[in-house]
Design a protein around this motif. Structure first.
Motif, mmCIF file in Angstrom:
data_model
loop_
_atom_site.group_PDB
_atom_site.id
_atom_site.type_symbol
_atom_site.label_atom_id
_atom_site.label_comp_id
_atom_site.label_asym_id
_atom_site.label_seq_id
_atom_site.Cartn_x
_atom_site.Cartn_y
_atom_site.Cartn_z
ATOM 1 N N ASP A 61 0.837 -1.189 0.000
ATOM 2 C CA ASP A 61 0.000 0.000 0.000
ATOM 3 C C ASP A 61 0.878 1.246 0.000
ATOM 4 O O ASP A 61 1.931 1.282 0.647
ATOM 5 C CB ASP A 61 -0.912 0.048 1.226
ATOM 6 N N CYS A 62 0.433 2.262 -0.715
ATOM 7 C CA CYS A 62 1.101 3.564 -0.729
ATOM 8 C C CYS A 62 0.154 4.574 -0.092
ATOM 9 O O CYS A 62 -1.032 4.615 -0.422
ATOM 10 C CB CYS A 62 1.431 3.962 -2.165
ATOM 11 N N VAL A 63 0.662 5.379 0.841
ATOM 12 C CA VAL A 63 -0.143 6.389 1.525
ATOM 13 C C VAL A 63 0.399 7.768 1.169
ATOM 14 O O VAL A 63 1.602 8.010 1.249
ATOM 15 C CB VAL A 63 -0.097 6.196 3.058
ATOM 16 N N LEU A 64 -0.477 8.676 0.776
ATOM 17 C CA LEU A 64 -0.095 10.025 0.367
ATOM 18 C C LEU A 64 -0.779 11.036 1.285
ATOM 19 O O LEU A 64 -2.004 10.994 1.450
ATOM 20 C CB LEU A 64 -0.508 10.280 -1.086
ATOM 21 N N HIS B 133 -3.339 0.859 -3.437
ATOM 22 C CA HIS B 133 -2.722 -0.465 -3.387
ATOM 23 C C HIS B 133 -1.950 -0.692 -4.681
ATOM 24 O O HIS B 133 -2.481 -0.523 -5.774
ATOM 25 C CB HIS B 133 -3.765 -1.562 -3.201
ATOM 26 N N LEU B 134 -0.681 -1.065 -4.537
ATOM 27 C CA LEU B 134 0.191 -1.258 -5.680
ATOM 28 C C LEU B 134 0.197 -2.722 -6.106
ATOM 29 O O LEU B 134 0.235 -3.624 -5.263
ATOM 30 C CB LEU B 134 1.626 -0.843 -5.325
ATOM 31 N N PHE C 181 4.915 -2.124 -7.055
ATOM 32 C CA PHE C 181 5.589 -2.138 -5.761
ATOM 33 C C PHE C 181 7.095 -2.324 -5.939
ATOM 34 O O PHE C 181 7.904 -1.640 -5.295
ATOM 35 C CB PHE C 181 5.021 -3.266 -4.890
ATOM 36 N N ASP C 182 7.479 -3.228 -6.830
ATOM 37 C CA ASP C 182 8.904 -3.452 -7.091
ATOM 38 C C ASP C 182 9.564 -2.198 -7.644
ATOM 39 O O ASP C 182 10.693 -1.853 -7.284
ATOM 40 C CB ASP C 182 9.096 -4.615 -8.063
ATOM 41 N N MET D 162 -1.760 6.743 -12.164
ATOM 42 C CA MET D 162 -2.206 5.601 -12.949
ATOM 43 C C MET D 162 -2.863 4.556 -12.045
ATOM 44 O O MET D 162 -3.921 4.010 -12.356
ATOM 45 C CB MET D 162 -1.012 4.993 -13.690
ATOM 46 N N ASN D 163 -2.237 4.310 -10.884
ATOM 47 C CA ASN D 163 -2.808 3.364 -9.940
ATOM 48 C C ASN D 163 -4.102 3.894 -9.326
ATOM 49 O O ASN D 163 -5.041 3.131 -9.085
ATOM 50 C CB ASN D 163 -1.798 3.058 -8.826
ATOM 51 N N LEU D 164 -4.151 5.197 -9.091
ATOM 52 C CA LEU D 164 -5.359 5.803 -8.540
ATOM 53 C C LEU D 164 -6.533 5.631 -9.498
ATOM 54 O O LEU D 164 -7.636 5.263 -9.108
ATOM 55 C CB LEU D 164 -5.116 7.289 -8.263
ATOM 56 N N GLU D 165 -6.287 5.896 -10.788
ATOM 57 C CA GLU D 165 -7.346 5.743 -11.781
ATOM 58 C C GLU D 165 -7.757 4.286 -11.941
ATOM 59 O O GLU D 165 -8.919 3.967 -12.175
ATOM 60 C CB GLU D 165 -6.871 6.320 -13.110
ATOM 61 N N ARG D 166 -6.793 3.387 -11.776
ATOM 62 C CA ARG D 166 -7.089 1.954 -11.896
ATOM 63 C C ARG D 166 -7.931 1.464 -10.728
ATOM 64 O O ARG D 166 -8.862 0.687 -10.890
ATOM 65 C CB ARG D 166 -5.786 1.153 -11.969
ATOM 66 N N THR D 167 -7.593 1.920 -9.519
ATOM 67 C CA THR D 167 -8.294 1.435 -8.332
ATOM 68 C C THR D 167 -9.589 2.183 -8.063
ATOM 69 O O THR D 167 -10.473 1.659 -7.400
ATOM 70 C CB THR D 167 -7.392 1.559 -7.091
ATOM 71 N N GLY D 168 -9.708 3.406 -8.580
ATOM 72 C CA GLY D 168 -10.936 4.172 -8.413
ATOM 73 C C GLY D 168 -11.284 4.406 -6.967
ATOM 74 O O GLY D 168 -10.466 4.859 -6.179
ATOM 75 N N THR D 169 -12.520 4.066 -6.575
ATOM 76 C CA THR D 169 -12.979 4.359 -5.220
ATOM 77 C C THR D 169 -12.247 3.533 -4.176
ATOM 78 O O THR D 169 -12.330 3.839 -2.987
ATOM 79 C CB THR D 169 -14.489 4.092 -5.092
#
Length: 289
Positions: free
Chosen positions: A57-60, A110-111, A116-117, A156-163
């Motif tokens: 997980d990445c937290v911003l 979530h990556l 993540f790598d 890109m990950n934000l758009e992929r994971t959405g809500t």
């Protein structure tokens, strides 16, 4: 710009004065990107956001005090800590807008394994690079390049994971829905429209209600978001074009060049001419190193 990268391991904490994230973190002057390398913990922001953080997980976080609680014994974060003024000095409008979108509120992304790598290896490389004094003339460019990769990969990950990137209960809060729509409108209309009443009308609410909801959701005033976009665009045009102040004022819908000069100096402390000269001098100095 100041960038620090460190892990919250006992070894690194013992070897330095870096923050172990054991208490409430006051982030008024810092932007945090945190990657969970191992274990789990629960993130709480002072504004009410909460989510469980696990490996990959990445937290911003930007402009929110926060704390991690209920941590597992092996909970390990890699922390990227950047000075707040990093945002104010970005000249690429797409990059600025990407960062504003990411950091308008605390986020958990979530990556996938590959992402993540990439994050883990690139941050490890960057930590080594920052210790290498023989490459000092290239460091700024490399760091900026890395932060771009981090930003666009996160988007890109934000758009992929959405809500799924939203904290618990996010979508049930009216202020968050309104602030997202407001920021999208500002991003597309700040050159022509900079009054709060314009955006309030577009969203079908009163000016007072809009300002209250945006502040509650993002921790910032609506006028601050508009100013960030506008000042960033003025800086970009001053630094990367030969446009006169008169032309920039016309391009950005100011009533007169003197109005732009007054506005820019109030926001930055320097006139447009001084900013352009300072930027050119700084760029020339970097090339001579």
């Amino acid at each position: 710009m100041r960038l620090r990268i460190f892990d919250n391991t006992p070894e690194e904490i013992a070897a330095s004065d870096r923050n172990p994230l054991n208490g409430m973190i006051h982030s008024d002057d810092r932007i945090y990107g945190m990657i969970c390398l191992c274990g789990s913990g629960v993130f709480h922001a002072e504004s009410g956001e909460m989510f469980e953080v696990n490996k990959q997980d990445c937290v911003l976080v930007y402009q929110r005090d926060f704390i991690f609680e209920d941590k597992s014994p092996d909970f390990t974060l890699r922390i990227l800590q950047v000075d707040k003024n990093f945002l104010t000095h970005l000249l690429d409008p797409e990059f600025r807008q990407g960062l504003f979108k990411l950091f308008s509120r605390p986020r958990q992304i979530h990556l996938g394994r590959n992402q993540f790598d990439i994050y883990e290896k690139s941050t490890r490389f960057l930590r080594l690079l920052m210790k290498e004094h023989s490459m000092i003339e290239y460091k700024r460019e490399i760091i900026n390049g890395f932060l771009r990769v981090f930003t666009y990969t996160s988007l890109m990950n934000l758009e992929r994971t959405g809500t799924n990137a939203d904290p618990i209960g996010y979508n049930s809060k009216r202020e968050n829905k309104v602030s997202d729509k407001f920021l999208d409108l500002v991003r597309n209309n700040f050159k022509e429209n900079r009054t709060i009443i314009y955006y309030a009308d577009r969203l079908g609410m009163s000016k007072r209600n809009l300002c209250s909801l945006v502040l509650k959701s993002t921790g910032r005033n609506a006028t601050d978001w508009i100013e960030d976009y506008l000042v960033g665009e003025i800086k970009r045009l001053l630094a990367h074009t030969d446009m006169t102040v008169k032309s920039i004022a016309y391009e950005l819908n100011f009533s007169s060049p003197s109005h732009l000069i007054k506005y820019f100096k109030k926001a930055t402390g320097v006139t447009p001419r001084e900013y352009r000269l300072n930027y050119q001098a700084s760029r020339a100095a970097r090339k001579q190193k």
